[in-house]
Design a protein around this motif. Structure first.
Motif, PDB file in Angstrom:
ATOM      1  N   GLU A  31     -89.252 -21.314  -3.713  1.00 30.80           N
ATOM      2  CA  GLU A  31     -89.955 -21.915  -4.843  1.00 30.80           C
ATOM      3  C   GLU A  31     -90.636 -23.210  -4.397  1.00 30.80           C
ATOM      4  O   GLU A  31     -90.004 -24.072  -3.788  1.00 30.80           O
ATOM      5  CB  GLU A  31     -88.944 -22.174  -5.984  1.00 30.80           C
ATOM      6  CG  GLU A  31     -89.423 -23.032  -7.129  1.00 30.80           C
ATOM      7  CD  GLU A  31     -90.677 -22.514  -7.811  1.00 30.80           C
ATOM      8  OE1 GLU A  31     -90.676 -21.371  -8.303  1.00 30.80           O
ATOM      9  OE2 GLU A  31     -91.682 -23.266  -7.858  1.00 30.80           O
ATOM     10  N   SER A  32     -91.936 -23.340  -4.738  1.00 34.84           N
ATOM     11  CA  SER A  32     -92.696 -24.553  -4.369  1.00 34.84           C
ATOM     12  C   SER A  32     -92.162 -25.784  -5.084  1.00 34.84           C
ATOM     13  O   SER A  32     -92.112 -26.878  -4.521  1.00 34.84           O
ATOM     14  CB  SER A  32     -94.164 -24.406  -4.786  1.00 34.84           C
ATOM     15  OG  SER A  32     -94.771 -23.362  -4.125  1.00 34.84           O
ATOM     16  N   ASN A  33     -91.802 -25.608  -6.356  1.00 37.88           N
ATOM     17  CA  ASN A  33     -91.361 -26.761  -7.153  1.00 37.88           C
ATOM     18  C   ASN A  33     -89.934 -27.162  -6.776  1.00 37.88           C
ATOM     19  O   ASN A  33     -89.224 -26.407  -6.104  1.00 37.88           O
ATOM     20  CB  ASN A  33     -91.414 -26.417  -8.651  1.00 37.88           C
ATOM     21  CG  ASN A  33     -92.846 -26.236  -9.130  1.00 37.88           C
ATOM     22  OD1 ASN A  33     -93.749 -26.929  -8.665  1.00 37.88           O
ATOM     23  ND2 ASN A  33     -93.048 -25.316 -10.050  1.00 37.88           N
ATOM     24  N   SER A  34     -89.522 -28.293  -7.314  1.00 40.79           N
ATOM     25  CA  SER A  34     -88.153 -28.761  -7.054  1.00 40.79           C
ATOM     26  C   SER A  34     -87.178 -28.183  -8.079  1.00 40.79           C
ATOM     27  O   SER A  34     -86.007 -28.512  -8.075  1.00 40.79           O
ATOM     28  CB  SER A  34     -88.112 -30.286  -7.112  1.00 40.79           C
ATOM     29  OG  SER A  34     -88.595 -30.698  -8.374  1.00 40.79           O
ATOM     30  N   TYR A  35     -87.677 -27.330  -8.985  1.00 36.21           N
ATOM     31  CA  TYR A  35     -86.848 -26.792 -10.074  1.00 36.21           C
ATOM     32  C   TYR A  35     -87.158 -25.302 -10.277  1.00 36.21           C
ATOM     33  O   TYR A  35     -88.248 -24.841  -9.931  1.00 36.21           O
ATOM     34  CB  TYR A  35     -87.144 -27.562 -11.377  1.00 36.21           C
ATOM     35  CG  TYR A  35     -88.619 -27.596 -11.719  1.00 36.21           C
ATOM     36  CD1 TYR A  35     -89.225 -26.536 -12.388  1.00 36.21           C
ATOM     37  CD2 TYR A  35     -89.428 -28.669 -11.325  1.00 36.21           C
ATOM     38  CE1 TYR A  35     -90.576 -26.540 -12.674  1.00 36.21           C
ATOM     39  CE2 TYR A  35     -90.790 -28.685 -11.615  1.00 36.21           C
ATOM     40  CZ  TYR A  35     -91.349 -27.618 -12.282  1.00 36.21           C
ATOM     41  OH  TYR A  35     -92.694 -27.607 -12.561  1.00 36.21           O
ATOM     42  N   PHE A 243     -81.302 -20.124  -3.341  1.00 31.86           N
ATOM     43  CA  PHE A 243     -82.597 -20.680  -3.747  1.00 31.86           C
ATOM     44  C   PHE A 243     -83.056 -21.760  -2.758  1.00 31.86           C
ATOM     45  O   PHE A 243     -82.280 -22.634  -2.383  1.00 31.86           O
ATOM     46  CB  PHE A 243     -82.486 -21.306  -5.148  1.00 31.86           C
ATOM     47  CG  PHE A 243     -82.436 -20.277  -6.249  1.00 31.86           C
ATOM     48  CD1 PHE A 243     -83.580 -19.940  -6.974  1.00 31.86           C
ATOM     49  CD2 PHE A 243     -81.246 -19.633  -6.566  1.00 31.86           C
ATOM     50  CE1 PHE A 243     -83.539 -18.988  -7.978  1.00 31.86           C
ATOM     51  CE2 PHE A 243     -81.190 -18.670  -7.581  1.00 31.86           C
ATOM     52  CZ  PHE A 243     -82.339 -18.355  -8.281  1.00 31.86           C
ATOM     53  N   HIS A 244     -84.339 -21.677  -2.374  1.00 29.52           N
ATOM     54  CA  HIS A 244     -84.928 -22.710  -1.506  1.00 29.52           C
ATOM     55  C   HIS A 244     -86.011 -23.406  -2.324  1.00 29.52           C
ATOM     56  O   HIS A 244     -87.088 -22.829  -2.521  1.00 29.52           O
ATOM     57  CB  HIS A 244     -85.612 -22.080  -0.285  1.00 29.52           C
ATOM     58  CG  HIS A 244     -84.695 -21.283   0.588  1.00 29.52           C
ATOM     59  ND1 HIS A 244     -84.429 -21.621   1.891  1.00 29.52           N
ATOM     60  CD2 HIS A 244     -83.979 -20.157   0.345  1.00 29.52           C
ATOM     61  CE1 HIS A 244     -83.600 -20.741   2.422  1.00 29.52           C
ATOM     62  NE2 HIS A 244     -83.311 -19.841   1.500  1.00 29.52           N
ATOM     63  N   PHE A 245     -85.726 -24.618  -2.786  1.00 30.71           N
ATOM     64  CA  PHE A 245     -86.738 -25.342  -3.573  1.00 30.71           C
ATOM     65  C   PHE A 245     -87.631 -26.175  -2.661  1.00 30.71           C
ATOM     66  O   PHE A 245     -87.273 -26.456  -1.507  1.00 30.71           O
ATOM     67  CB  PHE A 245     -86.054 -26.231  -4.620  1.00 30.71           C
ATOM     68  CG  PHE A 245     -85.383 -25.405  -5.690  1.00 30.71           C
ATOM     69  CD1 PHE A 245     -86.153 -24.685  -6.594  1.00 30.71           C
ATOM     70  CD2 PHE A 245     -84.003 -25.310  -5.761  1.00 30.71           C
ATOM     71  CE1 PHE A 245     -85.548 -23.885  -7.557  1.00 30.71           C
ATOM     72  CE2 PHE A 245     -83.394 -24.511  -6.719  1.00 30.71           C
ATOM     73  CZ  PHE A 245     -84.162 -23.798  -7.618  1.00 30.71           C
ATOM     74  N   GLU A 246     -88.785 -26.535  -3.196  1.00 30.42           N
ATOM     75  CA  GLU A 246     -89.794 -27.312  -2.442  1.00 30.42           C
ATOM     76  C   GLU A 246     -90.098 -26.646  -1.096  1.00 30.42           C
ATOM     77  O   GLU A 246     -90.200 -27.300  -0.069  1.00 30.42           O
ATOM     78  CB  GLU A 246     -89.309 -28.756  -2.251  1.00 30.42           C
ATOM     79  CG  GLU A 246     -89.216 -29.468  -3.590  1.00 30.42           C
ATOM     80  CD  GLU A 246     -88.752 -30.904  -3.491  1.00 30.42           C
ATOM     81  OE1 GLU A 246     -87.627 -31.115  -3.004  1.00 30.42           O
ATOM     82  OE2 GLU A 246     -89.507 -31.777  -3.901  1.00 30.42           O
ATOM     83  N   GLU A 247     -90.156 -25.335  -1.127  1.00 29.82           N
ATOM     84  CA  GLU A 247     -90.484 -24.578   0.089  1.00 29.82           C
ATOM     85  C   GLU A 247     -91.546 -23.527  -0.287  1.00 29.82           C
ATOM     86  O   GLU A 247     -91.231 -22.437  -0.775  1.00 29.82           O
ATOM     87  CB  GLU A 247     -89.223 -23.928   0.686  1.00 29.82           C
ATOM     88  CG  GLU A 247     -89.505 -23.307   2.037  1.00 29.82           C
ATOM     89  CD  GLU A 247     -88.259 -23.056   2.897  1.00 29.82           C
ATOM     90  OE1 GLU A 247     -87.148 -23.463   2.508  1.00 29.82           O
ATOM     91  OE2 GLU A 247     -88.425 -22.440   3.962  1.00 29.82           O
ATOM     92  N   THR A 248     -92.790 -23.903  -0.069  1.00 23.70           N
ATOM     93  CA  THR A 248     -93.914 -23.037  -0.444  1.00 23.70           C
ATOM     94  C   THR A 248     -94.086 -21.909   0.565  1.00 23.70           C
ATOM     95  O   THR A 248     -94.052 -22.140   1.782  1.00 23.70           O
ATOM     96  CB  THR A 248     -95.209 -23.872  -0.512  1.00 23.70           C
ATOM     97  OG1 THR A 248     -95.036 -24.850  -1.536  1.00 23.70           O
ATOM     98  CG2 THR A 248     -96.432 -23.027  -0.824  1.00 23.70           C
ATOM     99  N   VAL A 249     -94.283 -20.700   0.041  1.00 21.09           N
ATOM    100  CA  VAL A 249     -94.553 -19.558   0.921  1.00 21.09           C
ATOM    101  C   VAL A 249     -96.052 -19.545   1.218  1.00 21.09           C
ATOM    102  O   VAL A 249     -96.884 -19.602   0.305  1.00 21.09           O
ATOM    103  CB  VAL A 249     -94.112 -18.234   0.259  1.00 21.09           C
ATOM    104  CG1 VAL A 249     -94.459 -17.043   1.142  1.00 21.09           C
ATOM    105  CG2 VAL A 249     -92.615 -18.269  -0.039  1.00 21.09           C
ATOM    106  N   THR A 264     -93.028 -19.879   5.519  1.00 23.59           N
ATOM    107  CA  THR A 264     -93.087 -20.921   4.486  1.00 23.59           C
ATOM    108  C   THR A 264     -93.545 -22.238   5.101  1.00 23.59           C
ATOM    109  O   THR A 264     -93.828 -22.316   6.306  1.00 23.59           O
ATOM    110  CB  THR A 264     -91.693 -21.152   3.868  1.00 23.59           C
ATOM    111  OG1 THR A 264     -90.874 -21.813   4.858  1.00 23.59           O
ATOM    112  CG2 THR A 264     -91.031 -19.859   3.459  1.00 23.59           C
ATOM    113  N   SER A 265     -93.574 -23.270   4.286  1.00 19.92           N
ATOM    114  CA  SER A 265     -93.930 -24.606   4.765  1.00 19.92           C
ATOM    115  C   SER A 265     -92.893 -25.121   5.767  1.00 19.92           C
ATOM    116  O   SER A 265     -93.144 -26.081   6.487  1.00 19.92           O
ATOM    117  CB  SER A 265     -94.027 -25.554   3.571  1.00 19.92           C
ATOM    118  OG  SER A 265     -92.895 -25.399   2.721  1.00 19.92           O
TER     119      SER A 265
END
Ligand SMILES: Cc1cc2nc3c(=O)[nH]c(=O)nc-3n(C[C@H](O)[C@H](O)[C@H](O)COP(=O)(O)OP(=O)(O)OC[C@H]3O[C@@H](n4cnc5c(N)ncnc54)[C@H](O)[C@@H]3O)c2cc1C
Length: 488
Positions: A31-35, A243-249, A264-265
């Motif tokens: 998930e790109s977001n932190s939530y 879950f991996h947050f703040e990790e944009t694919v 990912t990033s």
């Protein structure tokens, strides 16, 4: 254990992760977001709590189903109550109308308020039910892109009763031929906005939507809409989903005709199954750039977006309930402005959602948390600063006229969401609320399937693919995806 990766933690992403975990996959969500939650998120400002996006909760059994999948009591994670009042409607001519859950009561009240009679309403509601029953099994609950969907008795039955589906007229035409009172036509036209479409373009089959509200009811989740995704996220964590947050694919990796994982990033990950919950447009344009694009699908008109003011209001309004609509005096012009001009009308329909009516802790004492939304065009790089400033004036003027107040004096806190921010926060192309609009009778068939025809092991869920946007349909997409994916 075979591995599945889900890109995005919107409601469909979390639901897909849960279903695949149950099937026996080791599941990771990026998930790109932190939530988690995507459009279903919340924030608190100045002691006022607000749900960011969705405000109307229907068909809660689709959420319960995910807890039941694990033999758990949904009530231990998530609770909600049925609403007796569905929505309060206000017109500028002074008409006030409160739609009750009980259909008999709704019909009685409508006969007292509008120029209509019992049979007219009964016929319309019965037809809405029939449309849903004829088509939901084909258009909503299964993949529309598998031959087996078409070769069934259910499909033959629906085809033999095509004339009842009103596919060849638009919703407004159907409503005008059903009711002589223009206010009732407007009330039933509004259901087109439930999937971000225009009643002057969407086919008459959409008149099935009121059936969902009237038959299944509307609900308020304890703790607000955010608790839907929050409780599913808690369940997912309890079931060992990672879950991996703040990790944009950034890329879906593939060798030959098979998806093999993601980059990912932060790193690269291998997987046996990849499911994208990212909007289908950026999925093709950013994650699988090298694949052939389904041009017709990606070029489809997008659904409407929204402009939302989250206002802390320092007084109570007893005439308002959880859901309130202040109707435009020129509905046709409002939709012409949104879909043709990509702009906003001077007299928009204003939706006021107040969760503190149900959940008093959402606002300080003697105050209310107003989520004030108007339908808006998508982001076509308009001058949003100017549009938002004008819309704010028009909305306040309308509320002042209809409710007889000086609203500006009562606003003690303000945050704003526009289509650009919706697009930035969720990667939803043009900030569309529901993926593609249903402004044509072919829209359902042009929506992207839940699987890739180019890469084995790649699947799609969420509001921009089949069967469409909105919480219940997103949950159905997760179910369809999990049925398409074989057990390991
Ligand atoms: C203002 C508003 C009002 C609405 N009102 C209602 C309503 O009342 N009732 C209703 O049923 N529906 C409503 N909807 C629609 C509903 O919110 C959506 O249909 C639904 O929440 C979409 O869920 P989704 O699973 O498709 O994903 P989304 O919620 O769109 O989430 C997608 C997630 O994927 C993440 N992501 C995207 N790309 C990447 C990437 N490359 N890498 C990692 N993560 C990525 C995003 O950050 C996001 O978290 C509303 C929507 C909005 C915005």
């Amino acid at each position: 254990m075979p591995k599945a990766i889900v890109i995005g933690s919107g409601i469909a992403g979390i639901a897909t992760a849960l279903r695949l975990r149950k099937k026996g996959y080791e599941v990771q969500v990026f998930e790109s977001n932190s939530y988690p939650g995507g459009k279903l998120h919340a924030f608190t400002k100045d002691d006022f709590r607000f749900d960011v996006g969705p405000s109307l909760f229907t068909m809660p059994h689709f959420v319960d189903e995910l807890f039941e999948l694990y033999n758990l009591d949904p009530r231990e994670y998530f609770n909600y109550k049925s609403k007796q009042t569905i929505c309060n409607y206000f017109w500028e001519d002074g008409t006030r109308f409160s739609v009750k859950k009980d259909t008999k009561k709704f019909i009685e009240d409508a006969v007292d308020t509008f120029d209509t009679h019992t049979e007219e309403l009964e016929d319309y509601i019965a037809n809405a039910r029939e449309k849903y029953e004829l088509t939901s099994g084909i258009f909503l609950e299964k993949s529309l892109h598998k031959a087996s969907t078409y070769f069934s008795l259910e499909t033959l039955r629906a085809l033999s009763q095509m004339q009842k589906l009103h596919i060849n007229q638009n919703l407004n035409q159907l409503n005008e031929s059903s009711f002589k009172d223009a206010r009732l036509v407007q009330l039933f036209n509004r259901y087109a906005t439930y999937n971000g479409s225009s009643p002057y373009q969407t086919p008459g089959i959409m008149s099935m939507i009121p059936h969902l509200e009237m038959h299944y009811g509307t609900f308020f989740p304890e703790g607000g809409m955010h608790s839907i995704t929050q409780s599913l996220f808690n369940l997912a964590q309890d079931q060992g989903i990672d879950f991996h947050f703040e990790e944009t694919v950034n890329k879906i990796n593939h060798t030959g005709k098979k998806a093999t994982g993601i980059t990912t990033s932060k790193s690269s990950y291998e997987a046996d199954i990849v499911v994208s919950n990212m909007d289908i447009f950026p999925t093709y344009h950013k994650l699988i750039k090298d694949l052939k694009k389904p041009e017709k699908t990606l070029k489809q008109e997008r659904s409407s977006s929204a402009l939302i003011f989250y206002w802390g209001i320092n007084t109570n309004f007893p005439q308002l309930d959880l859901h309130n609509i202040l109707f435009s005096s020129d509905y046709r012009e409002e939709f012409r402005m949104i879909f043709q001009e990509k702009s906003l009308s001077k007299d928009p329909t204003v939706y006021i959602n107040i969760t503190s009516k149900e959940n008093p802790d959402d606002a300080p004492k003697a105050a209310e948390n107003w989520f004030v939304m108007i339908n808006a065009p998508g982001n076509y790089e308009q001058d949003w600063e100017a549009l938002v400033a004008k819309a704010r004036e028009h909305i306040i003027q309308k509320i002042n006229r209809v409710l007889g107040v000086e609203l500006e004096d009562l606003i003690v806190s303000e945050s704003i969401m526009d289509p650009v921010k919706i697009e930035n926060d969720t990667s939803s192309y043009r900030g569309a609320l529901y993926g593609a609009a249903s402004n044509s009778k072919f829209a359902a068939f042009l929506r992207h399937p839940n699987f890739s025809s180019q890469l084995k092991n790649l699947y799609f869920c969420g509001g921009s693919v089949h069967p469409g946007g909105g919480i219940p349909l997103c949950l159905m997409s997760a179910k369809i995806v999990s049925e398409l994916i074989p057990a390991p």
